[in-house]
Scaffold this active site. Structure first.
Site, PDB file in Angstrom:
ATOM      1  N   GLU A 275     -40.088  -0.523 -68.119  1.00  0.00           N
ATOM      2  CA  GLU A 275     -39.361  -1.751 -68.434  1.00  0.00           C
ATOM      3  C   GLU A 275     -40.176  -2.649 -69.363  1.00  0.00           C
ATOM      4  O   GLU A 275     -39.632  -3.288 -70.268  1.00  0.00           O
ATOM      5  CB  GLU A 275     -39.003  -2.497 -67.144  1.00  0.00           C
ATOM      6  CG  GLU A 275     -38.089  -1.726 -66.206  1.00  0.00           C
ATOM      7  CD  GLU A 275     -36.763  -1.365 -66.841  1.00  0.00           C
ATOM      8  OE1 GLU A 275     -36.287  -2.117 -67.721  1.00  0.00           O
ATOM      9  OE2 GLU A 275     -36.192  -0.312 -66.478  1.00  0.00           O
ATOM     10  N   ASP A 356     -40.212   5.510 -72.109  1.00  0.00           N
ATOM     11  CA  ASP A 356     -40.893   6.522 -71.284  1.00  0.00           C
ATOM     12  C   ASP A 356     -42.279   6.832 -71.863  1.00  0.00           C
ATOM     13  O   ASP A 356     -43.275   6.913 -71.125  1.00  0.00           O
ATOM     14  CB  ASP A 356     -40.071   7.810 -71.235  1.00  0.00           C
ATOM     15  CG  ASP A 356     -38.882   7.726 -70.293  1.00  0.00           C
ATOM     16  OD1 ASP A 356     -38.808   6.765 -69.512  1.00  0.00           O
ATOM     17  OD2 ASP A 356     -38.029   8.633 -70.350  1.00  0.00           O
TER      18      ASP A 356
END
Length: 412
Positions: A275, A356
């Site tokens: 995030e 990611d």
């Protein structure tokens, strides 16, 4: 045939057919065994259950989409929009109140028609696969609170738009655009403290290993958080998640209690890092700017069609009005909306890969992100082999298999 009517009916049918084709191809893409990369998280029972969940979800979605498409087309062809307009006009209110009543009535009718599907999804489909923890009381309260918020915020927003369009001349769309952006930003700012707590309880994360790891990571990355909170997601579902709310100094992270229950501190730190990656890589800012520009383009396009006599004729309207023009433009916008959603999903999937990679790089432990993704996909009974068309049309996140392979390549 009226060209506007042809475009609206044709786009509704095309969207429905695309959905049907996507479901058929998705069903055929299912494999008898889980992919090798995910076999350690999906035993035979879990994999069979995930495929059954995918099939039943597709059937449910197909039935709901078919119902909505048939009802919408039937109402258009039968003159239902004109009938409702005559009813609300008969109340004798002024133009603004009549417009609010018309749009509010359409929203209430739509919500009422969708309610049985929502109830079935929650209390039958989700319960059958062990996800639902929502009580009937919570379900009803959620809908009442949602209706109240929609009525409050929607009335202010729609009333302002109607007034601007009626009084501000050819550049009214600019005022509509600016006001909608201000309202959207204001809601984002107040949501963490005023809106979200209406639906869920947010408790500061207790001191301990998990909090220490999250705070150390945020400090190391120079990422300011106003707080780390646990949300009672188990109040409604066993599925786990995490998300940021607010922006600037009011930015906070919310962790579902189900996520904390199912994952290790290192895995949750990887989720936080993902995030943070969205923020650090400018994804949130880009989405905000794109959303603002998109809203401006929509209001400009809307201004071109509000007074179109053929558009009102397509719906069999006896009277022209700004409020009805707003509703009709939404339906006319369907094909462009589908195209833009496909583009937005493509960009979002690319951003997810980048976030990611950011998480793997900044934590130095790609394996934690991989194991977190595997646990989430197993607990949520994700479809491991979706067809490319389904991904192209619907997925804002890449399939978990693609994400695991991309992360694994970093450790190879």
């Amino acid at each position: 045939m009226n060209v506007y009517l042809a475009v609206i009916i044709g786009s509704l049918l095309a969207a429905w057919l695309l959905g049907v084709l996507s479901d058929l191809l998705n069903a055929r893409a299912m494999q008898p065994e889980p992919p090798a990369e995910l076999a350690d998280s999906f035993d035979a029972e879990t994999y069979a259950k995930s495929q059954a969940y995918t099939r039943e979800s597709m059937i449910f979605s197909s039935v709901a989409d078919t119902f909505n498409t048939v009802v919408t087309i039937a109402v258009v062809l039968a003159g239902g929009f004109n009938l409702l307009d005559n009813i609300v006009r008969g109340a004798g209110f002024g133009p603004l109140a009549t417009g609010l009543l018309y749009i509010g009535a359409l929203g209430l009718i739509s919500g009422t028609l969708s309610l049985p599907f929502e109830a079935y999804h929650t209390f039958v489909l989700e319960k059958r696969f062990g996800f639902n923890t929502t009580t009937p009381a919570t379900f009803v309260l959620d809908r009442l609170k949602g209706m109240g918020l929609t009525a409050l915020i929607g009335t202010v927003l729609v009333a302002a738009i109607l007034l601007f369009l009626r009084e501000a001349g050819p550049y009214a769309w600019l005022l509509c655009w600016g006001f909608s952006v201000v309202v959207s930003l204001a809601l984002t700012y107040v949501a963490p403290t005023w809106i979200l707590p209406l639906f869920n309880k947010f408790t500061p994360l207790e001191p301990g290993e998990l909090r220490d790891k999250l705070e150390r990571y945020a400090a190391r990355e120079g990422f300011e958080l106003s707080g780390i909170f646990v949300m009672d997601g188990s109040k409604r579902s066993t599925k786990g998640n995490a998300f940021f709310t607010g922006f600037g100094k009011r930015r906070r992270i919310a962790l579902f209690d189900t996520l904390i229950r199912d994952m290790t501190p290192d895995e949750i730190t990887a989720v936080l890092a993902h995030e943070v990656g969205h923020a650090r890589l400018g994804h949130i800012r880009k989405r905000l700017v794109t959303g603002i520009l998109k809203a401006g383009a929509i209001f400009w396009l809307m201004s071109l069609f509000l007074d179109s006599a053929p558009l009102f004729a397509a719906f069999g309207m006896e009277h022209h009005s700004i409020y009805a023009g707003l509703v009709f433009f939404v339906l006319l916008y369907t094909p462009l909306s589908l195209v833009l959603s496909v583009v937005a999903n493509h960009v979002s999937r690319r951003h997810e890969f980048q976030a990611d990679a950011f998480a793997a790089r900044t934590t130095g432990r790609a394996g934690d992100m991989i194991s977190a993704l595997k646990k989430l996909s197993a607990s949520n009974l994700s479809n491991l082999t979706p067809h490319p068309l389904t991904v192209w049309l619907e997925y804002g996140h890449p399939p978990v298999l693609d994400r695991v392979r991309a992360l694994s390549a970093r450790t190879a």
